[in-house]
Design an enzyme around this catalytic site. Structure first.
Site, PDB file in Angstrom:
ATOM      1  N   ARG A 153      -9.077  11.675   7.398  1.00  0.00           N
ATOM      2  CA  ARG A 153      -8.717  11.196   8.742  1.00  0.00           C
ATOM      3  C   ARG A 153      -7.234  11.325   9.063  1.00  0.00           C
ATOM      4  O   ARG A 153      -6.804  10.938  10.153  1.00  0.00           O
ATOM      5  CB  ARG A 153      -9.176   9.748   8.902  1.00  0.00           C
ATOM      6  CG  ARG A 153     -10.689   9.639   8.787  1.00  0.00           C
ATOM      7  CD  ARG A 153     -11.189   8.210   8.865  1.00  0.00           C
ATOM      8  NE  ARG A 153     -12.536   8.116   8.327  1.00  0.00           N
ATOM      9  CZ  ARG A 153     -13.182   6.984   8.124  1.00  0.00           C
ATOM     10  NH1 ARG A 153     -12.614   5.841   8.405  1.00  0.00           N
ATOM     11  NH2 ARG A 153     -14.400   6.987   7.629  1.00  0.00           N
ATOM     12  N   HIS A 164     -10.580  18.666   2.791  1.00  0.00           N
ATOM     13  CA  HIS A 164      -9.474  18.061   3.530  1.00  0.00           C
ATOM     14  C   HIS A 164      -8.184  18.039   2.714  1.00  0.00           C
ATOM     15  O   HIS A 164      -7.373  17.113   2.859  1.00  0.00           O
ATOM     16  CB  HIS A 164      -9.857  16.651   3.979  1.00  0.00           C
ATOM     17  CG  HIS A 164     -11.100  16.619   4.820  1.00  0.00           C
ATOM     18  ND1 HIS A 164     -11.152  17.164   6.078  1.00  0.00           N
ATOM     19  CD2 HIS A 164     -12.340  16.157   4.565  1.00  0.00           C
ATOM     20  CE1 HIS A 164     -12.374  17.020   6.569  1.00  0.00           C
ATOM     21  NE2 HIS A 164     -13.113  16.417   5.674  1.00  0.00           N
ATOM     22  N   LYS A 167       0.809  -1.218   0.000  1.00  0.00           N
ATOM     23  CA  LYS A 167       0.000   0.000   0.000  1.00  0.00           C
ATOM     24  C   LYS A 167       0.841   1.266   0.000  1.00  0.00           C
ATOM     25  O   LYS A 167       0.306   2.362   0.057  1.00  0.00           O
ATOM     26  CB  LYS A 167      -0.955  -0.031   1.201  1.00  0.00           C
ATOM     27  CG  LYS A 167      -2.097  -1.020   0.972  1.00  0.00           C
ATOM     28  CD  LYS A 167      -2.965  -1.190   2.181  1.00  0.00           C
ATOM     29  CE  LYS A 167      -2.481  -2.274   3.082  1.00  0.00           C
ATOM     30  NZ  LYS A 167      -3.434  -2.681   4.114  1.00  0.00           N
ATOM     31  N   ARG A 181     -11.304  -4.124  15.484  1.00  0.00           N
ATOM     32  CA  ARG A 181     -12.112  -3.881  14.299  1.00  0.00           C
ATOM     33  C   ARG A 181     -13.050  -5.063  14.136  1.00  0.00           C
ATOM     34  O   ARG A 181     -13.404  -5.694  15.125  1.00  0.00           O
ATOM     35  CB  ARG A 181     -11.251  -3.625  13.066  1.00  0.00           C
ATOM     36  CG  ARG A 181     -10.167  -4.622  12.826  1.00  0.00           C
ATOM     37  CD  ARG A 181      -8.985  -4.019  12.099  1.00  0.00           C
ATOM     38  NE  ARG A 181      -8.302  -3.037  12.930  1.00  0.00           N
ATOM     39  CZ  ARG A 181      -7.143  -2.477  12.652  1.00  0.00           C
ATOM     40  NH1 ARG A 181      -6.540  -2.773  11.543  1.00  0.00           N
ATOM     41  NH2 ARG A 181      -6.578  -1.627  13.469  1.00  0.00           N
TER      42      ARG A 181
END
Length: 290
Positions: A116, A96, A61, A273
């Site tokens: 975030r 953002h 990622k 989670r």
DNA sequence: GATCGGCCCTGCCCGC
DNA sequence: TGCGGGCAGGGCCGAT
């Protein structure tokens, strides 16, 4: 929630846009977006201006913009909500917007938008990956991802064998295999009919290979469809969402019938989670490792 | 050294 | 209507 297929979609879109361009200005609008660049935003901008981007690479990622000279790169991670967008300079700033990069030839600009702020960018030196390639020093510990042509299934099998933990924990461990997040871990385990708490070191090589095959297949399918999208947070460089969510079998399917056997998919807390599984197809093993 | 849990952060959703 | 709490989750870091 960008995972490997989404990041690859973004990488290929960026490569078409930024390759060969020279940075003319950098604006850091939120310090947290470059928190991993320790010298700070002024240094980040100063060291980028005038540099040409020669390619865009990725491992798991993480993606990075290789700079001229091939000795350094700008490493980016989208975190949970990051977006790398190519926008006309007169387009209104996103709410953002964290980093803006302008290029010498003018035209569209690169924007890092992150609600975030789990994602970010940093300048890093390129080091040998031990296989003839170069990777940023902060990425060198990350295992190759399942879509990497140099990924070796034997490495995956031996990494699983060495872990005294559950399968899903191992899949999420980026030093075992990179690019797998919560979504694809649940989907691959559902396809392989394995419980997430199955001991990683208790999986036979054949079953491990099967699991890896499922990981590769679910990711390839998502990639072919432009990545997974659950909300407006994941978009490609043009701001368009993927469509893979319509074909998810387990993740997010609580109380929906399992597409294979019809039992209702359950959601269970896991590592702060959630995990989704079919209680019939993915039975709890006696020697479970939570 | 390996493993695990907590934390960071913001917006949405739900219950009161 | 408004407030507060829970939830989402990748990766880092400290504790065990």
């Amino acid at each position: 929630m960008p995972e490997l297929p989404e990041v690859e979609v973004v990488r290929s879109g960026l490569a078409r846009f930024v390759t060969g361009r020279t940075v003319s200005a950098v604006e850091v609008l939120h310090p947290r977006a470059i928190r991993r660049h320790e010298p700070g935003p002024i240094d980040f901008a100063a060291r980028l201006v005038g540099r040409q981007i020669t390619s865009v690479s990725r491992r798991g990622k993480y993606l990075w913009f290789v700079l001229d000279g091939r000795d350094s790169a700008v490493v980016g991670h989208l975190g949970m909500s990051g977006q790398l967008l190519v926008r006309p300079p007169d387009a209104p700033d996103e709410k953002h917007l964290r980093i803006r990069v302008r290029f010498a030839a003018g035209g569209r600009e690169l924007r890092f938008v992150d609600q975030r702020t789990f994602g970010g960018m940093a300048l890093d030196e390129l080091v040998s990956d031990g296989g003839g390639g170069l990777v940023p020093s902060t990425v060198v510990h990350i295992a190759r991802d399942p879509l990497d042509p140099h990924h070796r299934s034997a490495d995956f099998i031996s990494a699983l064998k060495s872990r005294r933990t559950g399968l899903k924990r191992a899949l999420l461990d980026q030093t075992v295999v990179s690019g797998i997040g919560n979504i694809y871990a649940d989907e691959a385990l559902w396809r392989a009919q394995l419980h997430y708490a199955h001991p990683a070191d208790g999986l036979s090589p054949a079953r491990a290979l099967e699991l890896l095959g499922e990981v590769q297949e679910v990711m390839s399918q998502a990639l072919a469809q432009g990545g997974t999208s659950f909300d407006a947070l994941y978009v490609n460089v043009n701001g368009e969402s993927g469509y893979f969510d319509v074909s998810l079998n387990a993740y997010g399917q609580e109380n929906e019938p399992c597409p294979r056997c019809g039992r209702l998919i359950v959601r269970e807390p896991f590592m702060n989670r959630s995990s989704f599984r079919c209680p019939r197809c993915q039975r709890t093993p006696r020697n479970a490792r939570w």
